[in-house]
Design a protein around this motif. Structure first.
Motif, short mmCIF file in Angstrom:
data_model
loop_
_atom_site.label_atom_id
_atom_site.label_comp_id
_atom_site.label_asym_id
_atom_site.label_seq_id
_atom_site.Cartn_x
_atom_site.Cartn_y
_atom_site.Cartn_z
N ARG B 13 0.81 -1.20 0.00
CA ARG B 13 0.00 0.00 0.00
C ARG B 13 0.86 1.27 0.00
NH1 ARG B 13 -3.73 -0.03 4.64
NH2 ARG B 13 -2.81 -2.00 5.22
N LEU B 14 2.08 1.14 0.46
CA LEU B 14 3.00 2.28 0.38
C LEU B 14 3.67 2.32 -0.99
CD1 LEU B 14 4.75 2.16 3.86
CD2 LEU B 14 3.30 3.98 3.00
N TYR B 15 3.31 1.41 -1.88
CA TYR B 15 3.84 1.32 -3.24
C TYR B 15 5.34 1.00 -3.27
CZ TYR B 15 -0.58 3.60 -4.17
OH TYR B 15 -1.89 3.92 -4.21
N LEU B 16 5.89 0.55 -2.14
CA LEU B 16 7.34 0.35 -2.11
C LEU B 16 7.82 -0.77 -3.04
CD1 LEU B 16 8.27 1.02 1.60
CD2 LEU B 16 8.79 2.39 -0.40
N PRO B 17 7.19 -1.97 -3.03
CA PRO B 17 7.67 -3.00 -3.96
C PRO B 17 7.57 -2.54 -5.42
CG PRO B 17 6.11 -3.93 -2.40
CD PRO B 17 6.04 -2.45 -2.24
N ALA B 18 6.51 -1.81 -5.73
CA ALA B 18 6.35 -1.33 -7.10
C ALA B 18 7.44 -0.32 -7.46
CB ALA B 18 4.97 -0.68 -7.26
N ILE B 19 7.76 0.54 -6.49
CA ILE B 19 8.79 1.55 -6.73
C ILE B 19 10.13 0.88 -7.00
CG2 ILE B 19 10.17 3.32 -5.58
CD1 ILE B 19 7.54 4.24 -4.24
N ILE B 20 10.47 -0.09 -6.13
CA ILE B 20 11.76 -0.76 -6.29
C ILE B 20 11.79 -1.56 -7.58
CG2 ILE B 20 13.30 -2.48 -5.27
CD1 ILE B 20 12.09 -1.46 -2.51
N GLY B 21 10.69 -2.26 -7.87
CA GLY B 21 10.61 -3.04 -9.11
C GLY B 21 10.79 -2.17 -10.33
N GLY B 22 10.09 -1.03 -10.34
CA GLY B 22 10.19 -0.11 -11.46
C GLY B 22 11.60 0.41 -11.61
N PHE B 23 12.23 0.72 -10.49
CA PHE B 23 13.60 1.24 -10.53
C PHE B 23 14.55 0.20 -11.11
CE2 PHE B 23 17.74 2.10 -8.60
CZ PHE B 23 17.93 3.38 -9.08
N LYS B 24 14.37 -1.06 -10.68
CA LYS B 24 15.27 -2.11 -11.15
C LYS B 24 15.14 -2.30 -12.67
CE LYS B 24 14.53 -5.78 -8.63
NZ LYS B 24 14.30 -6.68 -7.50
N VAL B 25 13.89 -2.34 -13.13
CA VAL B 25 13.66 -2.55 -14.58
C VAL B 25 14.26 -1.41 -15.39
CG1 VAL B 25 11.90 -2.64 -16.36
CG2 VAL B 25 11.61 -3.96 -14.28
N THR B 26 13.98 -0.17 -14.97
CA THR B 26 14.47 0.96 -15.76
C THR B 26 15.98 1.06 -15.70
OG1 THR B 26 13.86 2.31 -13.87
CG2 THR B 26 12.44 2.42 -15.78
N LEU B 27 16.57 0.75 -14.55
CA LEU B 27 18.02 0.81 -14.44
C LEU B 27 18.66 -0.23 -15.36
CD1 LEU B 27 20.28 2.27 -12.88
CD2 LEU B 27 20.33 0.32 -11.34
N ARG B 28 18.07 -1.43 -15.40
CA ARG B 28 18.62 -2.47 -16.26
C ARG B 28 18.60 -2.02 -17.73
NH1 ARG B 28 15.28 -6.60 -14.99
NH2 ARG B 28 14.16 -6.59 -16.95
N HIS B 29 17.47 -1.44 -18.12
CA HIS B 29 17.36 -1.00 -19.52
C HIS B 29 18.25 0.19 -19.81
CE1 HIS B 29 14.28 -3.55 -21.31
NE2 HIS B 29 13.88 -3.70 -20.07
N LEU B 30 18.45 1.03 -18.80
CA LEU B 30 19.30 2.22 -18.98
C LEU B 30 20.71 1.81 -19.34
CD1 LEU B 30 19.09 5.40 -18.43
CD2 LEU B 30 20.30 4.87 -16.35
N LEU B 31 21.19 0.71 -18.72
CA LEU B 31 22.58 0.30 -18.91
C LEU B 31 22.74 -0.67 -20.06
CD1 LEU B 31 23.38 -0.19 -15.13
CD2 LEU B 31 23.93 1.78 -16.53
N LYS B 32 21.61 -1.14 -20.61
CA LYS B 32 21.65 -2.13 -21.66
C LYS B 32 22.19 -1.55 -22.97
CE LYS B 32 18.08 -5.32 -22.83
NZ LYS B 32 16.67 -5.64 -22.60
N LYS B 33 22.62 -2.45 -23.86
CA LYS B 33 23.04 -2.00 -25.18
C LYS B 33 21.81 -1.50 -25.93
CE LYS B 33 25.79 -3.67 -29.06
NZ LYS B 33 24.84 -3.31 -30.11
N LYS B 34 21.99 -0.38 -26.67
CA LYS B 34 20.85 0.22 -27.35
C LYS B 34 20.57 -0.50 -28.66
CE LYS B 34 20.89 2.87 -23.95
NZ LYS B 34 20.28 2.17 -22.84
N VAL B 35 19.29 -0.51 -29.05
CA VAL B 35 18.92 -1.23 -30.27
C VAL B 35 18.87 -0.33 -31.50
CG1 VAL B 35 17.63 -3.02 -29.07
CG2 VAL B 35 16.46 -0.95 -29.78
#
Lengths: 362, 180
Positions: B13-35
């Protein structure tokens, strides 16, 4: 040459030199802000591209750094459409109002300690925060007017949403900072910074965001309200592209459309600057004596750099969050504002007041 | 069917798991090789059998293969091809096994739909859809390619030697049963 300039400066009366230096500072601060607005757009576009596995605009100039110039030229020279059904005066007025609150608020933000003999704040008002909230509440007019003036359904819905959202979160935002001012003892933003100097536990900065649970909670509420106030995701309901086809700015084109965007980014910068000032020690760093007003020009520039660096980090966070989370549903937004944040902010004021009273009674 | 919704716990309800999940996904894509492919500098490998712009080809001796039969002109759905035959007293073909060659052969690349019918219908294997996909010009006239240009762009198509294949086929059919 330099001597004659010096003589001329020393010969000025107090009023004259105040006028001169304030105009120089105002022009400087305004230019830096507009520069940051332009480059926040680039930051947004590049960062969102990276998050989406793309590269982003990299063609105009080295690393795409001249992109804002190209965008600006485009916005100025595009044909400007004024649909026949709009209310013309309000339609023209709304984009102008979008930029004004952010620029006005710049006046009270202390963006550095001193440079030479000049304090790096345009107006060191004793009611700084009241002035800020007074001006911030004007920000809603641009969106409401845009929605009303467009005289069509999607902008109108965007305008209505925005009114409700901005009014709701302004209350939470305003109440969230009261504990800070209970600590500080007055409403001057420079004294807020003075109250955050030094360290705690030896290394940690004594910033309000880290000082104690009450001020941390205040920061959390302020942060979320800041997102709502600047219409940024996850609270970008007024412009919800998917539902409202762009919301309040549907009927706008060319430079008027660009003005809304400049307003949005200017507001982001302003709100970041507010958060830096209120919760992250403004231009100070607790180490190497950087928390005392500068005595040398280099120190003064360094303080401005520290301030801009902190603002930049907040901007990155604003942008990143936009590409990280989906939008809130409208009822969730209202629920969060009225039934969570306002009671919590009220309780926070009470707890802080009791704690300060208990501490002073010791 | 009514789906039972699990009540959210405090962290959710504090949206914490969603926040952390979102951060992890975006960080992974940020560092990924670009297409993204940087188009004009980087270009994709055009696959075999790609249907690009149709060009006229020469045979291995450098002679014009087209015999001006006009089949491609007739089959062309958008009427992009225009052939001017040499006429009864016109120029002769520049190779053996052919009676004539076109006086002028024009393809309007603005009309061409890259369907490949011309290639399919050509009895002389004189026109092929090649690998060019980005044709540009500054005027409409410039986009009408003439015989000279088409031959220059088409090049020599030594791989397909129609008359050699015809001879081989004829030889094969002399024995029975005919091979597939």
């Amino acid at each position: 040459m330099i001597e004659s300039v010096n003589n001329w400066l020393n010969g000025l009366s107090d009023t004259q030199s105040l006028l001169l230096f304030t105009s120089i500072k105002a022009i400087g601060a305004f230019s830096v802000m507009m520069f940051m607005v332009a480059y926040t757009v680039v930051l947004e576009r590049r960062l969102c591209a990276w998050i989406q596995d793309r590269i982003g605009p990299n063609r105009v100039g080295p690393f795409g750094l001249l992109q804002p110039a190209a965008d600006g030229i485009k916005a100025f020279f595009k044909e400007e459409m004024t649909p026949a059904h709009v209310r013309k005066i309000f339609f023209t007025l709304a984009p102008m109002l979008a930029l004004i609150p952010a620029i006005l608020n710049l006046a009270v933000i202390p963006f550095g300690s001193t440079l030479g003999k000049q304090p790096m704040v345009l107006a060191d008002l004793n009611v700084g925060i009241l002035y800020t909230f007074g001006i911030v509440s004007l920000g809603v007019y641009s969106i409401v007017l845009a929605g009303y003036a467009a005289n069509s359904k999607y902008p109108f819905l965007g305008g209505i949403r925005s009114t409700a959202q901005l009014i709701s979160y302004e209350i939470a935002m305003g109440m969230s900072v009261i504990p800070i001012f209970l600590y500080v003892g007055n409403l001057n933003l420079s004294s807020v910074i003075t109250a955050q100097t030094g360290t705690q536990l030896g290394v940690l900065p004594n910033w309000f965001a880290l000082q104690n649970p009450m001020t941390f909670l205040a920061f959390c509420i302020f942060l979320v309200s800041a997102f709502a106030e600047t219409n940024r995701t996850p609270f970008d309901l007024p412009e919800a592209e998917q539902e409202l086809a762009g919301g309040y700015n549907v009927e706008y084109s060319a430079i008027k459309f660009a003005m809304f965007f400049m307003g949005e980014y200017a507001n982001m910068i302003l709100v970041s600057a507010m958060m830096v000032t209120l919760f992250f020690g403004g231009w100070t760093l607790p180490w190497f004596g950087l928390d005392q007003p500068a005595t040398t020009p280099i120190g003064g520039v360094l303080h401005i750099g520290i301030f801009l660096g902190k603002v930049f980090l907040f901007l990155v966070m604003f942008v990143w969050i936009r590409w990280m989370w989906p939008r809130f549903r409208y009822d969730q937004l209202m629920d969060l504002g009225w039934r969570r944040f306002i009671p919590v902010a009220l309780a926070n004021i009470l707890v802080t007041a009791v704690w300060l009273w208990w501490r002073s009674a010791q | 069917m009514i789906i039972k919704r699990k009540p959210l716990n405090l962290a959710e309800r504090l949206y914490l798991p969603a926040i952390i999940g979102g951060f992890k996904v975006t960080l992974r894509h940020l560092l990924k090789k670009k297409v993204t492919m940087q188009y004009p500098e980087e270009k994709w490998v055009v696959p075999e059998g790609y249907r690009g712009a149709p060009y006229l080809v020469k045979d291995q001796e450098g002679n014009t293969k087209c015999v001006s039969c006009q089949l491609c002109e007739f089959v062309c759905p958008p009427k992009a091809i225009k052939i001017t035959p040499p006429g009864p007293a016109g120029q002769l073909a520049d190779r053996a096994n052919a009676e004539k060659m076109p006086k002028e052969f024009e393809i309007n690349m603005l009309r061409c739909i890259f369907c490949g019918f011309c290639q399919e219908v050509c009895p002389e294997e004189a026109i092929f859809l090649q690998k060019d996909y980005s044709l540009t010009g500054t005027s409409r006239a410039e986009m009408i390619y003439n015989k000279e240009k088409l031959l220059a762009l088409g090049g020599v198509h030594a791989g397909v030697q129609k008359w050699k294949h015809k001879a081989d086929e004829a030889k094969e059919q002399e024995s029975f049963p005919v091979k597939a």
